[in-house]
Design a protein around this motif. Structure first.
Motif, PDB file in Angstrom:
ATOM      1  N   PHE A 179       5.491   6.980   7.393  1.00 38.23           N
ATOM      2  CA  PHE A 179       5.638   8.436   7.453  1.00 38.23           C
ATOM      3  C   PHE A 179       5.358   8.937   6.044  1.00 38.23           C
ATOM      4  CE2 PHE A 179       8.732   6.429  10.321  1.00 38.23           C
ATOM      5  CZ  PHE A 179       8.268   6.908  11.533  1.00 38.23           C
ATOM      6  N   LYS A 180       4.280   9.687   5.866  1.00 43.22           N
ATOM      7  CA  LYS A 180       3.864  10.058   4.515  1.00 43.22           C
ATOM      8  C   LYS A 180       4.130  11.526   4.203  1.00 43.22           C
ATOM      9  CE  LYS A 180       2.489   7.881   1.927  1.00 43.22           C
ATOM     10  NZ  LYS A 180       3.296   7.037   0.998  1.00 43.22           N
ATOM     11  N   PRO A 181       4.774  11.781   3.054  1.00 40.96           N
ATOM     12  CA  PRO A 181       4.995  13.166   2.641  1.00 40.96           C
ATOM     13  C   PRO A 181       3.777  13.683   1.871  1.00 40.96           C
ATOM     14  CG  PRO A 181       6.047  11.663   1.102  1.00 40.96           C
ATOM     15  CD  PRO A 181       5.292  10.810   2.089  1.00 40.96           C
ATOM     16  N   LEU A 237       7.909  -5.967   0.503  1.00 39.86           N
ATOM     17  CA  LEU A 237       6.641  -5.323   0.873  1.00 39.86           C
ATOM     18  C   LEU A 237       6.851  -3.835   1.125  1.00 39.86           C
ATOM     19  CD1 LEU A 237       3.629  -5.747   1.837  1.00 39.86           C
ATOM     20  CD2 LEU A 237       4.592  -6.081   4.138  1.00 39.86           C
ATOM     21  N   ARG A 238       6.154  -3.009   0.360  1.00 41.04           N
ATOM     22  CA  ARG A 238       6.251  -1.571   0.587  1.00 41.04           C
ATOM     23  C   ARG A 238       5.072  -1.097   1.451  1.00 41.04           C
ATOM     24  NH1 ARG A 238       5.321   3.261  -2.737  1.00 41.04           N
ATOM     25  NH2 ARG A 238       4.200   3.780  -0.833  1.00 41.04           N
ATOM     26  N   GLY A 239       5.252   0.046   2.087  1.00 39.63           N
ATOM     27  CA  GLY A 239       4.172   0.651   2.858  1.00 39.63           C
ATOM     28  C   GLY A 239       4.725   1.871   3.560  1.00 39.63           C
ATOM     29  N   ILE A 244       5.095  -1.106  -7.010  1.00 44.04           N
ATOM     30  CA  ILE A 244       3.680  -0.987  -7.376  1.00 44.04           C
ATOM     31  C   ILE A 244       2.817  -0.799  -6.123  1.00 44.04           C
ATOM     32  CG2 ILE A 244       1.731  -2.215  -8.456  1.00 44.04           C
ATOM     33  CD1 ILE A 244       3.828  -3.813 -10.079  1.00 44.04           C
ATOM     34  N   GLU A 245       1.914   0.172  -6.171  1.00 43.00           N
ATOM     35  CA  GLU A 245       1.026   0.358  -5.022  1.00 43.00           C
ATOM     36  C   GLU A 245      -0.151  -0.609  -5.107  1.00 43.00           C
ATOM     37  OE1 GLU A 245       2.202   4.692  -3.341  1.00 43.00           O
ATOM     38  OE2 GLU A 245       0.318   4.606  -4.430  1.00 43.00           O
ATOM     39  N   SER A 246      -0.343  -1.361  -4.014  1.00 43.70           N
ATOM     40  CA  SER A 246      -1.357  -2.402  -4.003  1.00 43.70           C
ATOM     41  C   SER A 246      -1.973  -2.521  -2.605  1.00 43.70           C
ATOM     42  CB  SER A 246      -0.705  -3.725  -4.426  1.00 43.70           C
ATOM     43  OG  SER A 246      -1.642  -4.759  -4.422  1.00 43.70           O
ATOM     44  N   SER A 290      -4.694   6.731   0.840  1.00 46.34           N
ATOM     45  CA  SER A 290      -3.892   7.653   0.024  1.00 46.34           C
ATOM     46  C   SER A 290      -3.629   6.998  -1.323  1.00 46.34           C
ATOM     47  CB  SER A 290      -2.570   8.018   0.731  1.00 46.34           C
ATOM     48  OG  SER A 290      -1.816   6.884   1.039  1.00 46.34           O
ATOM     49  N   ASP A 291      -3.557   7.815  -2.347  1.00 47.51           N
ATOM     50  CA  ASP A 291      -3.293   7.369  -3.711  1.00 47.51           C
ATOM     51  C   ASP A 291      -4.202   6.241  -4.198  1.00 47.51           C
ATOM     52  OD1 ASP A 291      -1.397   9.321  -3.887  1.00 47.51           O
ATOM     53  OD2 ASP A 291       0.343   7.995  -3.755  1.00 47.51           O
ATOM     54  N   LYS A 292      -5.486   6.364  -3.831  1.00 44.10           N
ATOM     55  CA  LYS A 292      -6.480   5.339  -4.187  1.00 44.10           C
ATOM     56  C   LYS A 292      -6.591   5.107  -5.700  1.00 44.10           C
ATOM     57  CE  LYS A 292     -10.790   6.537  -3.275  1.00 44.10           C
ATOM     58  NZ  LYS A 292     -11.976   6.738  -2.418  1.00 44.10           N
ATOM     59  N   LEU A 293      -6.534   6.191  -6.471  1.00 44.92           N
ATOM     60  CA  LEU A 293      -6.796   6.070  -7.915  1.00 44.92           C
ATOM     61  C   LEU A 293      -5.760   5.224  -8.654  1.00 44.92           C
ATOM     62  CD1 LEU A 293      -7.908   9.735  -8.740  1.00 44.92           C
ATOM     63  CD2 LEU A 293      -9.351   7.719  -8.329  1.00 44.92           C
ATOM     64  N   GLN A 294      -4.564   5.138  -8.079  1.00 46.18           N
ATOM     65  CA  GLN A 294      -3.493   4.414  -8.763  1.00 46.18           C
ATOM     66  C   GLN A 294      -3.230   3.029  -8.143  1.00 46.18           C
ATOM     67  OE1 GLN A 294      -0.811   7.626  -7.908  1.00 46.18           O
ATOM     68  NE2 GLN A 294       0.433   6.435  -6.509  1.00 46.18           N
ATOM     69  N   CYS A 295      -4.117   2.647  -7.232  1.00 55.04           N
ATOM     70  CA  CYS A 295      -3.858   1.442  -6.438  1.00 55.04           C
ATOM     71  C   CYS A 295      -4.483   0.203  -7.076  1.00 55.04           C
ATOM     72  CB  CYS A 295      -4.473   1.697  -5.065  1.00 55.04           C
ATOM     73  SG  CYS A 295      -4.103   0.427  -3.902  1.00 55.04           S
ATOM     74  N   SER A 329       2.857   3.328 -10.690  1.00 50.28           N
ATOM     75  CA  SER A 329       1.713   3.835  -9.931  1.00 50.28           C
ATOM     76  C   SER A 329       1.752   5.356  -9.856  1.00 50.28           C
ATOM     77  CB  SER A 329       1.716   3.236  -8.514  1.00 50.28           C
ATOM     78  OG  SER A 329       1.878   1.847  -8.564  1.00 50.28           O
ATOM     79  N   HIS A 330       2.879   5.901  -9.371  1.00 53.87           N
ATOM     80  CA  HIS A 330       2.969   7.360  -9.281  1.00 53.87           C
ATOM     81  C   HIS A 330       3.147   7.999 -10.663  1.00 53.87           C
ATOM     82  CE1 HIS A 330       3.632   6.288  -5.070  1.00 53.87           C
ATOM     83  NE2 HIS A 330       3.066   7.452  -4.820  1.00 53.87           N
ATOM     84  N   ALA A 331       3.864   7.320 -11.563  1.00 51.76           N
ATOM     85  CA  ALA A 331       4.115   7.900 -12.881  1.00 51.76           C
ATOM     86  C   ALA A 331       2.811   8.160 -13.629  1.00 51.76           C
ATOM     87  CB  ALA A 331       5.029   6.991 -13.695  1.00 51.76           C
ATOM     88  N   PRO A 340       0.805  -1.218   0.000  1.00 53.28           N
ATOM     89  CA  PRO A 340       0.000   0.000   0.000  1.00 53.28           C
ATOM     90  C   PRO A 340       0.835   1.264   0.000  1.00 53.28           C
ATOM     91  CG  PRO A 340       0.030  -0.981   2.182  1.00 53.28           C
ATOM     92  CD  PRO A 340       0.735  -1.943   1.283  1.00 53.28           C
ATOM     93  N   CYS A 341       0.215   2.350  -0.461  1.00 55.76           N
ATOM     94  CA  CYS A 341       0.868   3.649  -0.362  1.00 55.76           C
ATOM     95  C   CYS A 341       1.153   3.908   1.121  1.00 55.76           C
ATOM     96  CB  CYS A 341      -0.056   4.719  -0.949  1.00 55.76           C
ATOM     97  SG  CYS A 341       0.613   6.373  -0.837  1.00 55.76           S
ATOM     98  N   SER A 342       0.101   3.800   1.948  1.00 53.11           N
ATOM     99  CA  SER A 342       0.266   4.005   3.398  1.00 53.11           C
ATOM    100  C   SER A 342      -0.152   2.763   4.163  1.00 53.11           C
ATOM    101  CB  SER A 342      -0.649   5.098   3.930  1.00 53.11           C
ATOM    102  OG  SER A 342      -0.776   6.152   3.052  1.00 53.11           O
TER     103      SER A 342
HETATM  104 MN    MN Z   1       1.832   6.827  -2.927  1.00 52.30          MN
END
Ligand code: MN
Ligand code: PEP
Length: 263
Positions: free
Chosen positions: A52-54, A47-49, A226-228, A237-242, A200-202, A23-25
């Motif tokens: 601390f979110k900017p 595993l990404r996540g 990849i955000e998943s 956060s970043d729902k549209l690209q998930c 995802s962000h691109a 996930p993004c967060s």
């Molecule tokens: Mn994100």
């Protein structure tokens, strides 16, 4: 000198295109555990996540901080995965670097040279990889110079990540950023560092994540981030690209097919 844990991570990274997903967060214990399980069943090991979110707005969800990082550490350990997570500032790095296996420095901090030097110094004894994202207004040589700040402190294991850049196209484009796929080719010629792509962000749009993942690998990227989320429609956060973990599974299959065709 790489630690035993670092050697294991480098083995994953060196064994063909590698996938970082999550996930993004980090939003809750359940969310990160369920997502980790689903991704692990698709053979994802990294595993990404974000703990601390900017966030662009100080009023948006800022992440669960240390609490979230602990949830992710547990989820990763239970599923034989490694933790990829961003630190935004010096204190977070000093206090929490031991919980993270690949330390992410985000786009907004690519030019925070003090933080880059500090992450290099702190990771030098273990050789723990640092994932450095391209600033969205940074040139390729600025990205390469930023990597040198880390490397010069004694850690050569820097992974460069392209994640889209800001151009005049954003004025009326439906992409979130301008996808910088061409920079994969350039970086692969200019450096021996690993180069990965963030579809995802691109693109900022779940609909294009698979297509851009395949394109990136075809252009020579060493991996993808990849955000998943196990419930993408509920992402904070970043729902549209998930994308759902099953889509990450599909991407992995298409990439192995591509590998087969390329070689
Ligand atoms: Mn994100
Ligand atoms: C992220 O990976 O969630 C992130 C914030 O990325 P970037 O720094 O590329 O915007």
């Amino acid at each position: 000198m790489n630690s035993t844990r670092t050697k294991e991570i480098l083995k994953v990274i060196d064994s063909g295109p590698f996938i970082i997903a999550g996930p993004c967060s980090i939003e809750s214990e359940e969310q990160i555990h369920r997502t980790a399980q689903d991704l692990s069943s698709k053979s994802v090991r990294l595993l990404r996540g974000g703990a601390f979110k900017p966030r662009t707005s100080p009023y948006s969800f800022q992440g669960l901080g240390y609490e979230g990082l602990k949830f992710m550490r547990e989820a990763a350990d239970l599923n034989d995965m490694f933790v990829v997570s961003e630190v935004l500032e010096s204190d977070q790095l000093t206090n929490h670097h031991e919980l993270i296996d690949i330390i992410q420095i985000g786009s907004r901090n690519m030019s925070s040279f003090g933080l880059l030097k500090q992450v290099g110094r702190i990771t030098a004894p273990t050789g723990k990889p640092v994932l450095l994202k391209r600033g969205f207004s940074a040139t390729i040589s600025e990205l390469l110079n930023a990597a040198e700040y880390i490397i010069n402190e004694g850690n050569p294991n820097v992974i460069l990540c392209l994640r889209g850049i800001r151009t005049f196209e954003q004025i009326d484009s439906y992409f979130r950023f301008t996808p910088d796929l061409g920079s994969i080719v350039e970086l692969k010629e200019k450096t021996n560092l690993k180069v990965i792509y963030d579809p995802s962000h691109a693109t900022g749009n779940a609909k294009y994540v698979t297509q851009f993942s395949k394109a990136a690998i075809q252009l020579g990227a060493d991996g993808l981030i990849i955000e998943s989320h196990y419930k993408p429609e509920e992402a904070k956060s970043d729902k549209l690209q998930c994308v759902h973990p099953s889509e990450v599974g599909n991407i992995i299959s298409s990439i192995s097919q591509l590998e087969y065709e390329i070689h």
